[in-house]
Design an enzyme around this catalytic site. Structure first.
Site, PDB file in Angstrom:
ATOM      1  N   GLY A  98       0.263 -22.375 -70.638  1.00  0.00           N
ATOM      2  CA  GLY A  98      -0.226 -21.267 -69.819  1.00  0.00           C
ATOM      3  C   GLY A  98       0.836 -20.472 -69.074  1.00  0.00           C
ATOM      4  N   SER A  99       2.087 -20.555 -69.526  1.00  0.00           N
ATOM      5  CA  SER A  99       3.116 -19.778 -68.814  1.00  0.00           C
ATOM      6  C   SER A  99       2.882 -18.272 -68.972  1.00  0.00           C
ATOM      7  CB  SER A  99       4.531 -20.163 -69.275  1.00  0.00           C
ATOM      8  OG  SER A  99       4.769 -19.734 -70.590  1.00  0.00           O
ATOM      9  N   ASN A 100       2.360 -17.882 -70.125  1.00  0.00           N
ATOM     10  CA  ASN A 100       2.053 -16.454 -70.309  1.00  0.00           C
ATOM     11  C   ASN A 100       0.850 -16.026 -69.471  1.00  0.00           C
ATOM     12  OD1 ASN A 100       3.816 -15.010 -72.399  1.00  0.00           O
ATOM     13  ND2 ASN A 100       3.481 -17.038 -73.289  1.00  0.00           N
ATOM     14  N   ARG A 102      -7.108 -20.964 -81.427  1.00  0.00           N
ATOM     15  CA  ARG A 102      -8.308 -20.870 -82.254  1.00  0.00           C
ATOM     16  C   ARG A 102      -8.401 -19.494 -82.893  1.00  0.00           C
ATOM     17  NH1 ARG A 102     -12.056 -24.780 -81.714  1.00  0.00           N
ATOM     18  NH2 ARG A 102     -11.479 -26.130 -79.990  1.00  0.00           N
ATOM     19  N   ASN A 142      -2.897 -10.244 -78.496  1.00  0.00           N
ATOM     20  CA  ASN A 142      -2.294 -11.563 -78.709  1.00  0.00           C
ATOM     21  C   ASN A 142      -0.779 -11.435 -78.654  1.00  0.00           C
ATOM     22  OD1 ASN A 142      -2.027 -14.283 -79.282  1.00  0.00           O
ATOM     23  ND2 ASN A 142      -2.884 -14.166 -81.350  1.00  0.00           N
ATOM     24  N   HIS A 165       2.940 -13.338 -79.985  1.00  0.00           N
ATOM     25  CA  HIS A 165       3.466 -14.293 -80.970  1.00  0.00           C
ATOM     26  C   HIS A 165       4.997 -14.338 -80.878  1.00  0.00           C
ATOM     27  CE1 HIS A 165       3.360 -16.696 -84.590  1.00  0.00           C
ATOM     28  NE2 HIS A 165       4.401 -16.008 -85.001  1.00  0.00           N
TER      29      HIS A 165
END
Ligand code: GRF
Length: 186
Positions: free
Chosen positions: A12-14, A87, A103, A105
């Protein structure tokens, strides 16, 4: 103020960076699919409501996502930010949030999709890797790329150093891109 929900499965750092850097948006809630995700601890510390939604409690992905959707509706969420959410997002959420699910990546997509992108780039000895922010579609790590930042893999660079550098870039670019989208700059 634009209402944002963040989805996470792990560290959860982002998620935390999105909360701390928010200006034009507000992170209203965190959705987690793992009961022991460290992101939950961060949510508690940041005073952000969080919801653990257990996929195993639902018959279908549709039912699972409908349960999430109810929570999002209650906060009038406009954007979803996937921050290490492991997911595939299904039709129920996709249809409710067309072009509004972002999102991040840790590679320069379309290179190195999948779960081990940093390691894959490192082991393939490419000279350049980076971070991609994209609006998801039905595929895995496909969709419309909205921002990318490159990072040079220097000679003799340790994997750990590359990971740290990638995460540092992620924490800035995710929030910056969301701001740009909201502000109509992209
Ligand atoms: C990040 O590297 C992100 O790019 C990927 O999953 C990782 C999540 O890290 N999708 P964190 O949980 O935000 O620390």
């Amino acid at each position: 103020m634009v209402n944002v929900a963040v989805f996470a499965s792990g560290n959860g750092s982002n998620f935390e960076a999105l909360v701390r850097r928010a200006k034009l948006y507000e992170v209203r809630c965190l959705i987690v699919d793992q009961e022991n995700a460290y992101a939950i601890t961060r949510a508690k510390n940041l005073n952000i409501p969080y919801y653990f939604i257990d996929r195993d409690q639902y018959q279908s992905r549709k039912d699972y996502e409908s349960a999430i959707l109810k929570i999002l509706d209650s906060y009038q969420i406009e954007w979803i930010a996937l921050a290490g959410y492991m997911r595939i997002v299904g039709q129920t959420l996709m249809k409710a949030y067309p072009n509004h699910i972002l999102n991040i990546h840790p590679s320069l997509l379309p290179l190195f999709p999948g779960k081990q992108a940093i390691l894959d780039a490192y082991e393939n000895q490419v000279k350049l890797t980076g971070v991609t922010v994209f609006i998801i579609d039905e595929g895995i790590d496909t969709g419309k790329i909205v921002a990318q930042e490159a990072i040079t893999i220097k000679e003799n660079m340790k994997l750990e150093d590359l990971e740290n550098q990638i995460h540092q870039v992620e924490h800035e670019i995710f929030s910056n891109t969301l701001h740009d989208l909201i502000g109509g700059k992209i």
